[in-house]
Write a protein that holds these residues in place. Structure first.
Motif, short mmCIF file in Angstrom:
data_model
loop_
_atom_site.label_atom_id
_atom_site.label_comp_id
_atom_site.label_asym_id
_atom_site.label_seq_id
_atom_site.Cartn_x
_atom_site.Cartn_y
_atom_site.Cartn_z
N GLY A 26 4.41 13.44 59.39
CA GLY A 26 4.53 12.54 60.22
C GLY A 26 3.70 12.63 61.03
N ALA A 27 2.87 11.36 61.52
CA ALA A 27 1.57 10.79 62.45
C ALA A 27 2.77 10.00 63.40
CB ALA A 27 1.06 9.74 61.38
N ASP A 28 2.34 10.26 65.05
CA ASP A 28 3.12 9.47 65.85
C ASP A 28 2.20 8.89 66.07
OD1 ASP A 28 6.02 10.08 65.43
OD2 ASP A 28 5.63 11.47 67.05
N THR A 29 2.13 6.98 66.98
CA THR A 29 1.38 6.74 67.55
C THR A 29 2.08 6.26 68.76
OG1 THR A 29 0.03 5.95 65.87
CG2 THR A 29 -0.89 5.49 67.91
N TRP A 30 1.41 7.31 70.24
CA TRP A 30 1.79 6.40 71.56
C TRP A 30 0.87 5.82 72.10
CZ3 TRP A 30 7.66 6.81 71.72
CH2 TRP A 30 8.45 7.03 70.60
N LYS A 63 3.67 -2.29 70.72
CA LYS A 63 2.84 -2.79 69.98
C LYS A 63 2.31 -1.79 69.76
CE LYS A 63 2.28 -7.65 71.31
NZ LYS A 63 1.03 -8.90 71.57
N GLY A 64 1.21 -1.07 68.81
CA GLY A 64 0.55 -0.14 69.07
C GLY A 64 1.43 1.29 68.41
N VAL A 65 2.80 1.38 68.81
CA VAL A 65 3.71 2.31 68.82
C VAL A 65 4.01 2.73 67.49
CG1 VAL A 65 5.61 3.47 69.48
CG2 VAL A 65 4.32 1.86 71.33
N MET A 66 4.19 3.81 66.64
CA MET A 66 4.23 3.74 65.03
C MET A 66 4.63 5.57 65.41
SD MET A 66 1.53 3.80 61.79
CE MET A 66 0.81 5.48 62.09
N MET A 67 5.85 5.62 64.48
CA MET A 67 6.16 6.87 64.17
C MET A 67 6.89 6.60 62.67
SD MET A 67 9.14 6.27 67.06
CE MET A 67 10.15 7.82 66.66
N LEU A 68 5.41 7.52 61.45
CA LEU A 68 5.66 6.97 60.36
C LEU A 68 5.85 8.74 60.24
CD1 LEU A 68 5.54 6.13 57.96
CD2 LEU A 68 3.14 6.11 57.74
N TYR A 69 7.17 8.53 59.32
CA TYR A 69 7.76 10.43 58.95
C TYR A 69 7.66 10.26 57.52
CZ TYR A 69 8.03 10.85 64.11
OH TYR A 69 8.03 10.96 65.11
#
Length: 213
Positions: free
Chosen positions: A117-121, A87-93
């Motif tokens: 890319g945009a990372d969300t950790w 939840k809330g984690v994203m690895m969009l490349y």
């Protein structure tokens, strides 16, 4: 039309189809990655025992090493409790500026891509943190049972920075988002932008025509 001309046309058709298929394989890598479908991602890899996956934090050797990276270090969305962790984690490349070179014998190929890319950790229960992540992918492909598969892949960073921090001011590349188990460190440290550095010409080199692996 001579037999030699037909042979040349057939060879060029095979090459063009190989280029398209290798691009599709890498597109699937990006799609599966953002959805955390790492079981599916693993299916894009060769069954060869000399596979190699070079990540910024280290190198995974062999097919077993690749499986350990994707299924142990990252995990799959089907793992018990994984969706709650994601939840809330994203690895969009994304992938841009592809250069793909197919071997003369048609059994392997090499490709490089620039990736933004945009990372969300999130760390524990903390509010998710957004990052920008840019770099290059270098991939060797092999034709296996009629399908193009990843044989070796490496990621070469430009920078990783929090979304509100300029890459000029970003600290050295830090991947300590989760525990990892590479087989050994990278042979050459990853590039890190500073006002005193010049980007190297060989991280990675552009593929050139070649006969065979």
């Amino acid at each position: 039309m001579t037999e030699r001309t037909l042979e040349a046309l057939s060879k060029e058709l095979h090459r063009q189809l190989a280029v398209a298929e290798c691009k599709n394989v890498m597109g699937k890598v990006m799609y599966y990655g953002v959805a955390w479908l790492n079981q599916n991602l693993l299916e894009l890899w060769s069954q060869r025992e000399d596979c190699r996956l070079e990540m910024p934090w280290g190198v995974y050797e062999g097919r077993q090493g690749v499986e350990r990276c994707y299924l142990k270090d990252f995990g799959d969305r089907s793992d018990p409790g994984k969706l709650e962790q994601l939840k809330g984690v994203m690895m969009l490349y994304t992938l841009d500026t592809p250069i793909v070179e197919v071997a003369e014998d048609g059994q392997s190929a090499k490709g490089v891509w620039v990736s933004s890319g945009a990372d969300t950790w999130r760390e524990g229960d903390a509010h998710p943190q957004g990052y920008w992540r840019w770099g290059k992918y270098a991939v060797d492909f092999v034709l296996e049972d009629g399908s193009w598969k990843i044989w070796r892949m490496g990621f070469y960073p430009f920078f990783l920075t929090k979304y509100d921090v300029s890459w000029v001011d970003a600290p050295a590349y830090d991947y300590a988002f989760f525990p990892v188990t590479p087989d050994h460190p990278r042979d050459v440290p990853v590039y890190h932008y500073t006002a005193q550095t010049v980007y190297p010409v060989d991280q990675p080199p552009i593929p050139v025509p070649y006969e065979h692996m």
